[in-house]
Design a protein around this motif. Structure first.
Motif, short mmCIF file in Angstrom:
data_model
loop_
_atom_site.label_atom_id
_atom_site.label_comp_id
_atom_site.label_asym_id
_atom_site.label_seq_id
_atom_site.Cartn_x
_atom_site.Cartn_y
_atom_site.Cartn_z
N LEU A 114 7.83 7.85 -5.35
CA LEU A 114 7.14 7.04 -4.34
C LEU A 114 6.94 7.81 -3.04
O LEU A 114 5.88 7.72 -2.42
N GLU A 115 7.94 8.57 -2.62
CA GLU A 115 7.80 9.37 -1.40
C GLU A 115 6.68 10.39 -1.55
O GLU A 115 5.89 10.61 -0.63
N SER A 116 6.58 11.06 -2.72
CA SER A 116 5.50 12.04 -2.90
C SER A 116 4.14 11.36 -2.98
O SER A 116 3.16 11.90 -2.50
N MET A 117 4.08 10.15 -3.59
CA MET A 117 2.80 9.43 -3.62
C MET A 117 2.36 9.06 -2.22
O MET A 117 1.19 9.19 -1.87
N ILE A 118 3.29 8.60 -1.41
CA ILE A 118 2.96 8.22 -0.04
C ILE A 118 2.52 9.44 0.76
O ILE A 118 1.54 9.40 1.51
N LYS A 141 -4.73 4.53 -3.34
CA LYS A 141 -5.04 3.31 -4.09
C LYS A 141 -3.80 2.81 -4.83
O LYS A 141 -3.53 1.61 -4.86
N LEU A 142 -3.04 3.71 -5.42
CA LEU A 142 -1.82 3.31 -6.12
C LEU A 142 -0.79 2.74 -5.16
O LEU A 142 -0.15 1.72 -5.45
N ARG A 151 1.78 -2.41 -3.01
CA ARG A 151 2.10 -3.32 -1.90
C ARG A 151 1.31 -4.62 -2.01
O ARG A 151 1.80 -5.68 -1.69
N ARG A 152 0.06 -4.53 -2.42
CA ARG A 152 -0.83 -5.68 -2.50
C ARG A 152 -1.30 -5.85 -3.94
O ARG A 152 -2.23 -5.18 -4.36
N PRO A 153 -0.68 -6.74 -4.69
CA PRO A 153 -1.12 -6.95 -6.07
C PRO A 153 -2.53 -7.52 -6.11
O PRO A 153 -3.01 -8.04 -5.11
N PRO A 154 -3.20 -7.42 -7.26
CA PRO A 154 -4.57 -7.94 -7.36
C PRO A 154 -4.63 -9.41 -6.97
O PRO A 154 -3.72 -10.18 -7.25
N ALA A 155 -5.71 -9.78 -6.31
CA ALA A 155 -5.89 -11.16 -5.86
C ALA A 155 -5.99 -12.11 -7.05
O ALA A 155 -6.62 -11.80 -8.05
N ARG A 156 -5.38 -13.22 -6.91
CA ARG A 156 -5.46 -14.27 -7.92
C ARG A 156 -6.35 -15.38 -7.37
O ARG A 156 -6.91 -15.27 -6.29
N ASP A 157 -6.42 -16.47 -8.10
CA ASP A 157 -7.23 -17.59 -7.63
C ASP A 157 -6.77 -18.01 -6.25
O ASP A 157 -5.59 -17.97 -5.93
N ARG A 158 -7.72 -18.41 -5.44
CA ARG A 158 -7.40 -18.87 -4.10
C ARG A 158 -8.11 -20.18 -3.86
O ARG A 158 -9.09 -20.53 -4.52
N GLY A 183 -4.58 12.44 2.25
CA GLY A 183 -6.00 12.24 1.92
C GLY A 183 -6.29 12.04 0.44
O GLY A 183 -7.45 11.92 0.06
N ASP A 184 -5.28 12.00 -0.40
CA ASP A 184 -5.49 11.77 -1.83
C ASP A 184 -5.82 10.28 -2.04
O ASP A 184 -4.94 9.42 -1.94
#
Length: 149
Positions: free
Chosen positions: A40-44, A56-57, A62-69, A50-51
């Protein structure tokens, strides 16, 4: 001599218990658990560098895909088929104005359609009950015969 064709090779209750993992799965889980913080530290760090795929990962974690609202649309109260038509048009206008997505508009109109069908079925049932009451009254008064039907 026993007949091997008649003996079952597998019986209910044999095998791995539910939820049990094989050796490969347990090893993979242990590797992930042991290295998760470093990964996780290397991804961040890559995301900060700039990757865009790493960014996106990280954001996806942190923010899962939006569900019904719930849609915050002010619509007419449904009291008649004309109201349902007007409401469907308002939903379409909200979509065109960007206040809801095409999928949300489609889902809202589908719900509206189901409500309208249920209301129509209730109205048909009421009309049928009224006709049955009138027919019984007419038959009791001698004003209705089987030939009238």
């Amino acid at each position: 001599m026993s007949d091997s064709a008649s003996e079952p090779k597998w019986m209910i209750g044999q095998g791995r218990p539910p939820g049990a993992r094989n050796k490969r799965a347990r090893t993979l889980e242990r590797l992930i658990d042991d290295n998760l913080e470093d990964v996780l530290e290397s991804m961040i760090a890559a995301a900060k560098g700039g990757d865009s795929a790493a960014a996106k990962l990280v954001v996806g974690l942190r923010r899962p895909p939006a569900r019904d609202r719930t849609l915050a649309l002010k619509l007419h109260t449904l009291g008649s088929p004309a109201d349902a038509t007007r409401t469907a048009i308002e939903i379409g206008q909200a979509m065109l104005a960007g206040r809801c997505t095409p999928k949300e508009a489609d889902d809202a109109v589908a719900v509206l359609e189901r409500i309208t069908r249920v209301a129509a079925a209730g109205e048909i049932e009421e009309r049928l009950a009224t006709l049955e009451r009138l027919a019984l009254k007419s038959a009791a008064a001698g004003k209705l015969s089987w030939n009238d039907l």
